[in-house]
Design a protein around this motif. Structure first.
Motif, PDB file in Angstrom:
ATOM      1  N   LEU A  71      35.085  37.948  48.284  1.00 22.18           N
ATOM      2  CA  LEU A  71      36.167  37.514  47.392  1.00 22.18           C
ATOM      3  C   LEU A  71      36.528  38.621  46.412  1.00 22.18           C
ATOM      4  CD1 LEU A  71      34.907  33.878  46.718  1.00 22.18           C
ATOM      5  CD2 LEU A  71      37.103  34.492  47.783  1.00 22.18           C
ATOM      6  N   ALA A  72      35.524  39.244  45.810  1.00 19.09           N
ATOM      7  CA  ALA A  72      35.785  40.262  44.783  1.00 19.09           C
ATOM      8  C   ALA A  72      36.491  41.474  45.363  1.00 19.09           C
ATOM      9  CB  ALA A  72      34.476  40.673  44.110  1.00 19.09           C
ATOM     10  N   ARG A  73      36.223  41.798  46.613  1.00 15.37           N
ATOM     11  CA  ARG A  73      36.885  42.947  47.240  1.00 15.37           C
ATOM     12  C   ARG A  73      38.388  42.724  47.394  1.00 15.37           C
ATOM     13  NH1 ARG A  73      32.740  44.691  52.125  1.00 15.37           N
ATOM     14  NH2 ARG A  73      31.442  46.121  50.913  1.00 15.37           N
ATOM     15  N   ALA A  74      38.832  41.482  47.311  1.00 16.25           N
ATOM     16  CA  ALA A  74      40.267  41.198  47.420  1.00 16.25           C
ATOM     17  C   ALA A  74      40.969  41.258  46.062  1.00 16.25           C
ATOM     18  CB  ALA A  74      40.480  39.813  48.037  1.00 16.25           C
ATOM     19  N   LEU A  75      40.187  41.403  44.992  1.00 20.96           N
ATOM     20  CA  LEU A  75      40.782  41.406  43.650  1.00 20.96           C
ATOM     21  C   LEU A  75      41.361  42.773  43.311  1.00 20.96           C
ATOM     22  CD1 LEU A  75      38.007  39.597  41.559  1.00 20.96           C
ATOM     23  CD2 LEU A  75      40.327  38.738  41.974  1.00 20.96           C
ATOM     24  N   PRO A  76      42.407  42.803  42.471  1.00 18.86           N
ATOM     25  CA  PRO A  76      42.848  44.092  41.946  1.00 18.86           C
ATOM     26  C   PRO A  76      41.809  44.621  40.952  1.00 18.86           C
ATOM     27  CG  PRO A  76      44.034  42.295  40.882  1.00 18.86           C
ATOM     28  CD  PRO A  76      43.186  41.664  41.955  1.00 18.86           C
ATOM     29  N   ALA A  77      41.951  45.894  40.560  1.00 16.88           N
ATOM     30  CA  ALA A  77      40.943  46.533  39.696  1.00 16.88           C
ATOM     31  C   ALA A  77      40.752  45.774  38.388  1.00 16.88           C
ATOM     32  CB  ALA A  77      41.339  47.978  39.426  1.00 16.88           C
ATOM     33  N   ASP A  78      41.810  45.143  37.880  1.00 18.42           N
ATOM     34  CA  ASP A  78      41.657  44.406  36.610  1.00 18.42           C
ATOM     35  C   ASP A  78      41.440  42.910  36.852  1.00 18.42           C
ATOM     36  OD1 ASP A  78      44.156  43.794  37.573  1.00 18.42           O
ATOM     37  OD2 ASP A  78      45.184  43.999  35.642  1.00 18.42           O
ATOM     38  N   GLY A  79      41.097  42.542  38.082  1.00 17.72           N
ATOM     39  CA  GLY A  79      40.829  41.136  38.399  1.00 17.72           C
ATOM     40  C   GLY A  79      39.450  40.720  37.899  1.00 17.72           C
ATOM     41  N   GLU A  80      39.172  39.421  38.011  1.00 16.15           N
ATOM     42  CA  GLU A  80      37.914  38.885  37.484  1.00 16.15           C
ATOM     43  C   GLU A  80      37.399  37.773  38.384  1.00 16.15           C
ATOM     44  OE1 GLU A  80      38.540  36.434  34.063  1.00 16.15           O
ATOM     45  OE2 GLU A  80      36.441  36.524  33.434  1.00 16.15           O
ATOM     46  N   LEU A  81      36.106  37.804  38.632  1.00 15.43           N
ATOM     47  CA  LEU A  81      35.463  36.721  39.388  1.00 15.43           C
ATOM     48  C   LEU A  81      34.258  36.234  38.596  1.00 15.43           C
ATOM     49  CD1 LEU A  81      34.630  36.632  43.193  1.00 15.43           C
ATOM     50  CD2 LEU A  81      33.050  35.772  41.486  1.00 15.43           C
ATOM     51  N   VAL A  82      34.246  34.966  38.255  1.00 19.42           N
ATOM     52  CA  VAL A  82      33.108  34.349  37.567  1.00 19.42           C
ATOM     53  C   VAL A  82      32.331  33.553  38.604  1.00 19.42           C
ATOM     54  CG1 VAL A  82      32.398  32.731  35.757  1.00 19.42           C
ATOM     55  CG2 VAL A  82      34.446  34.142  35.423  1.00 19.42           C
ATOM     56  N   SER A  83      31.022  33.790  38.704  1.00 20.01           N
ATOM     57  CA  SER A  83      30.228  33.096  39.718  1.00 20.01           C
ATOM     58  C   SER A  83      28.933  32.575  39.112  1.00 20.01           C
ATOM     59  CB  SER A  83      29.919  34.056  40.880  1.00 20.01           C
ATOM     60  OG  SER A  83      29.201  33.381  41.894  1.00 20.01           O
ATOM     61  N   TYR A  84      28.594  31.350  39.470  1.00 25.71           N
ATOM     62  CA  TYR A  84      27.410  30.681  38.916  1.00 25.71           C
ATOM     63  C   TYR A  84      26.290  30.584  39.947  1.00 25.71           C
ATOM     64  CZ  TYR A  84      30.631  29.246  35.245  1.00 25.71           C
ATOM     65  OH  TYR A  84      31.547  29.250  34.226  1.00 25.71           O
ATOM     66  N   GLU A  85      25.059  30.801  39.466  1.00 23.78           N
ATOM     67  CA  GLU A  85      23.870  30.669  40.312  1.00 23.78           C
ATOM     68  C   GLU A  85      22.712  30.222  39.416  1.00 23.78           C
ATOM     69  OE1 GLU A  85      23.073  30.862  43.717  1.00 23.78           O
ATOM     70  OE2 GLU A  85      21.188  30.207  42.840  1.00 23.78           O
ATOM     71  N   ILE A  86      21.860  29.349  39.923  1.00 27.59           N
ATOM     72  CA  ILE A  86      20.732  28.875  39.105  1.00 27.59           C
ATOM     73  C   ILE A  86      19.406  29.525  39.483  1.00 27.59           C
ATOM     74  CG2 ILE A  86      21.649  26.652  38.319  1.00 27.59           C
ATOM     75  CD1 ILE A  86      20.250  25.370  40.757  1.00 27.59           C
TER      76      ILE A  86
END
Ligand SMILES: C[S@@+](CC[C@H](N)C(=O)[O-])C[C@H]1O[C@@H](n2cnc3c(N)ncnc32)[C@H](O)[C@@H]1O
Length: 212
Positions: A71-86
């Motif tokens: 998913l993150a590889r599809a983002l532009p350079a100023d894009g953002e991905l928030v991901s949760y893990e426990i």
């Protein structure tokens, strides 16, 4: 398997090979029996994120970062991905892999229960990917729908559970209880008043829904 063996073999044979980092992560998942995203599903998410021009993505269930990477590889350079893990070990492994890919600045990996995290997150997001505990899917959905922009996409993995959801019968891996929960979730998603939704028989079954 939810497509015929011939279709599966064809898709495997024609899909471009994973790059060395993704292949290493997939091998890590297989070796330690960590449930990671099916390769075909990963490719689908990558294409979808590109297609909608996603700039902000939220994910539930980072594990070691296989889906996060795609998913993150599809983002532009100023894009953002928030991901949760426990799981602290998985969270740390994902952080290390994503930094190796130069995606450290684009991803915000949070060691936190997604249900608590999503409740305090500010939208709008272009895409949400739900891949945590299957029994919690309804809770995740209720929390992410308000965070999506109109036209924003929510993708949900494992909604067909190796085909058992359609057969309505346990295969020894997916339990009767999990199957019943998935069937109820799918029904709700497909008739959600704020979404237009469908189920794609890709990988383990991916539900795709866009916010009206
Ligand atoms: C199926 S795996 C995720 C796989 C990952 N999306 C991928 O494709 O590479 C599910 C992960 O969700 C995590 N998890 C379970 N419940 C969670 C919750 N409430 N909040 C955040 N993460 C959760 C688990 O520890 C597990 O690592």
């Amino acid at each position: 398997m939810i497509v015929t063996p011939a279709v599966r073999d064809y898709l495997d044979a024609t899909r471009p090979a994973a790059d060395p980092l993704l292949a290493e992560m997939q091998a890590h998942g297989a070796r330690e029996r960590i449930p990671i995203l099916d390769a075909q599903s990963g490719a689908l998410l990558h294409v979808l994120a590109h297609a909608i021009g996603a700039r902000r993505i939220v994910e539930v269930g980072t594990a070691i970062g296989v889906s996060t990477l795609q998913l993150a590889r599809a983002l532009p350079a100023d894009g953002e991905l928030v991901s949760y893990e426990i799981d602290p070990g998985r969270h740390a492994a994902a952080q290390a892999y994503l930094e190796r890919d130069g995606l450290g600045a684009r991803v915000d990996l949070r060691l936190q229960d997604a249900r608590a995290g999503l409740a305090e997150l500010d939208g709008p997001f272009d895409l949400a990917f739900l891949d945590g505990v299957k029994a919690e899917y309804e809770e995740y959905l209720d929390l992410v729908v308000p965070l999506l922009r109109p036209g924003g996409l929510v993708a949900v993995d494992n909604v067909l559970m190796s085909g058992t959801v359609a057969e309505n019968r346990s295969d020894g891996h997916w339990t009767d209880e999990q199957i019943a929960t998935a069937r109820a979730f799918n029904e709700r998603l497909l008739h959600h008043p704020q979404l237009v939704a469908t189920i794609a028989p890709v990988g383990d079954g991916i539900a795709l829904a866009a916010r009206r």
